[in-house]
Write a protein that holds these residues in place. Structure first.
Motif, PDB file in Angstrom:
ATOM      1  N   PHE A 118       0.825  -1.205   0.000  1.00 12.37           N
ATOM      2  CA  PHE A 118       0.000   0.000   0.000  1.00 12.37           C
ATOM      3  C   PHE A 118       0.863   1.259   0.000  1.00 12.37           C
ATOM      4  O   PHE A 118       0.567   2.223  -0.725  1.00 12.37           O
ATOM      5  N   LEU A 119       1.926   1.265   0.787  1.00 16.56           N
ATOM      6  CA  LEU A 119       2.786   2.441   0.882  1.00 16.56           C
ATOM      7  C   LEU A 119       3.406   2.773  -0.476  1.00 16.56           C
ATOM      8  O   LEU A 119       3.445   3.939  -0.885  1.00 16.56           O
ATOM      9  N   VAL A 120       3.880   1.737  -1.169  1.00 18.13           N
ATOM     10  CA  VAL A 120       4.480   1.943  -2.489  1.00 18.13           C
ATOM     11  C   VAL A 120       3.444   2.553  -3.441  1.00 18.13           C
ATOM     12  O   VAL A 120       3.722   3.520  -4.155  1.00 18.13           O
ATOM     13  N   TYR A 121       2.235   1.981  -3.440  1.00 16.56           N
ATOM     14  CA  TYR A 121       1.189   2.509  -4.324  1.00 16.56           C
ATOM     15  C   TYR A 121       0.779   3.926  -3.920  1.00 16.56           C
ATOM     16  O   TYR A 121       0.589   4.806  -4.776  1.00 16.56           O
ATOM     17  N   TYR A 130       2.701   9.028 -10.418  1.00 15.49           N
ATOM     18  CA  TYR A 130       3.010   8.060 -11.472  1.00 15.49           C
ATOM     19  C   TYR A 130       1.783   7.296 -11.962  1.00 15.49           C
ATOM     20  O   TYR A 130       1.614   7.076 -13.156  1.00 15.49           O
ATOM     21  N   THR A 131       0.933   6.870 -11.034  1.00  9.23           N
ATOM     22  CA  THR A 131      -0.160   5.968 -11.414  1.00  9.23           C
ATOM     23  C   THR A 131      -1.299   6.695 -12.125  1.00  9.23           C
ATOM     24  O   THR A 131      -1.932   6.135 -13.019  1.00  9.23           O
ATOM     25  N   ASN A 132      -1.585   7.916 -11.701  1.00  8.40           N
ATOM     26  CA  ASN A 132      -2.665   8.705 -12.310  1.00  8.40           C
ATOM     27  C   ASN A 132      -2.164  10.117 -12.579  1.00  8.40           C
ATOM     28  O   ASN A 132      -2.559  11.073 -11.895  1.00  8.40           O
ATOM     29  N   ASP A 134      -2.915  12.319 -14.644  1.00  6.20           N
ATOM     30  CA  ASP A 134      -3.955  13.314 -14.925  1.00  6.20           C
ATOM     31  C   ASP A 134      -4.497  13.938 -13.641  1.00  6.20           C
ATOM     32  O   ASP A 134      -5.076  15.030 -13.665  1.00  6.20           O
ATOM     33  N   HIS A 135      -4.328  13.244 -12.495  1.00  3.16           N
ATOM     34  CA  HIS A 135      -4.775  13.790 -11.210  1.00  3.16           C
ATOM     35  C   HIS A 135      -3.754  14.771 -10.640  1.00  3.16           C
ATOM     36  O   HIS A 135      -4.046  15.470  -9.668  1.00  3.16           O
ATOM     37  N   TYR A 136      -2.569  14.802 -11.227  1.00  8.27           N
ATOM     38  CA  TYR A 136      -1.429  15.489 -10.610  1.00  8.27           C
ATOM     39  C   TYR A 136      -1.094  16.818 -11.279  1.00  8.27           C
ATOM     40  O   TYR A 136      -0.144  17.481 -10.898  1.00  8.27           O
ATOM     41  N   THR A 137      -1.882  17.215 -12.263  1.00  6.75           N
ATOM     42  CA  THR A 137      -1.508  18.380 -13.079  1.00  6.75           C
ATOM     43  C   THR A 137      -2.301  19.644 -12.756  1.00  6.75           C
ATOM     44  O   THR A 137      -2.033  20.694 -13.340  1.00  6.75           O
TER      45      THR A 137
END
Length: 229
Positions: A118-121, A130-132, A134-137
């Motif tokens: 969980f921590l890594v994710y 990294y994973t999403n 589009d949520h980070y911009t």
């Protein structure tokens, strides 16, 4: 120096390392939860808090490095102790005598490994983007005119995804289980309280585990159900 190394190589030394590093992460999880609960106060409050953390600069990286060292120290000593226990008793008991052991205590190793996943994710999603991506911009303009990364939008968009929200809640179950046993075990290892206090400490540990579960789960649930937008 040799005496110190011998101590930390011993089982009790490893248990003390686990207890200290566990306390560090215990405190961090509580503070992290309290900070994140500001999502209920709106984007201005949460984004101001996120900017405050970012503005700590080198101090924030010192804290991050300290947490990483504590985390890997905790995991490595847990693995070493598990291996030592297994080698000391290579043949399992003919009869299971762990009737008095709680479910939380019997699943500490498994919940710990799941929490590592969980921590890594969690870092890949909310910290590194990294994973999403589009949520980070998204950006947000604070009332004082500062343009900052929109942490509020990132959290909302993340937990509007049922897969992410439900996965987060499932992991919180294991975090609560881990906590419900860990605090009593840490205090016992450090010899802070007498054995007669164990029942009270266990109740406090269970209560804190439940508090962390409710606090952390309130965010994805509220967002997933549309109460927080």
């Amino acid at each position: 120096m040799t005496l110190s190394l011998d101590f930390f190589r011993s089982s009790i030394g490893k248990k003390i390392i686990m207890a200290i590093t566990g306390f560090i992460w215990f405190g961090f999880v509580i503070l992290h939860m309290v900070g994140n609960l500001q999502v209920f106060q709106g984007p201005e409050k949460l984004n101001t808090y996120a900017k405050f953390l970012k503005d700590l600069g080198p101090l924030l990286w010192v804290a991050r490095i300290g947490l990483i060292v504590a985390f890997f120290g905790h995991v490595c000593t847990a693995i070493l102790l598990k291996l030592e226990n297994s080698s000391a008793r290579p043949v399992s008991y003919a009869k299971n005598t762990t009737i008095q052991a709680s479910f939380a205590s019997r699943t500490m190793a498994y919940s710990g490994l799941l929490l590592l996943t969980f921590l890594v994710y969690h870092l890949a999603h909310f910290t590194l983007g990294y994973t999403n991506p589009d949520h980070y911009t998204h950006e947000y303009i604070l009332k004082n005119g500062d343009v900052v990364h929109d942490v509020y939008a990132m959290v909302i968009l993340g937990f509007q995804d049922p897969t992410i929200a439900i996965s987060y809640i499932v992991f919180m179950v294991f975090l609560a289980l881990h906590f419900s046993h860990a605090l009593g075990s840490m205090l016992q290892t450090l010899g802070i309280l007498a054995p007669k206090h164990n029942p009270a400490i266990q109740k406090i540990s269970t209560g804190l585990g439940l508090l962390v579960f409710v606090g952390n789960c309130s965010m994805p649930l509220s967002i997933l159900l549309g109460y927080v937008r």
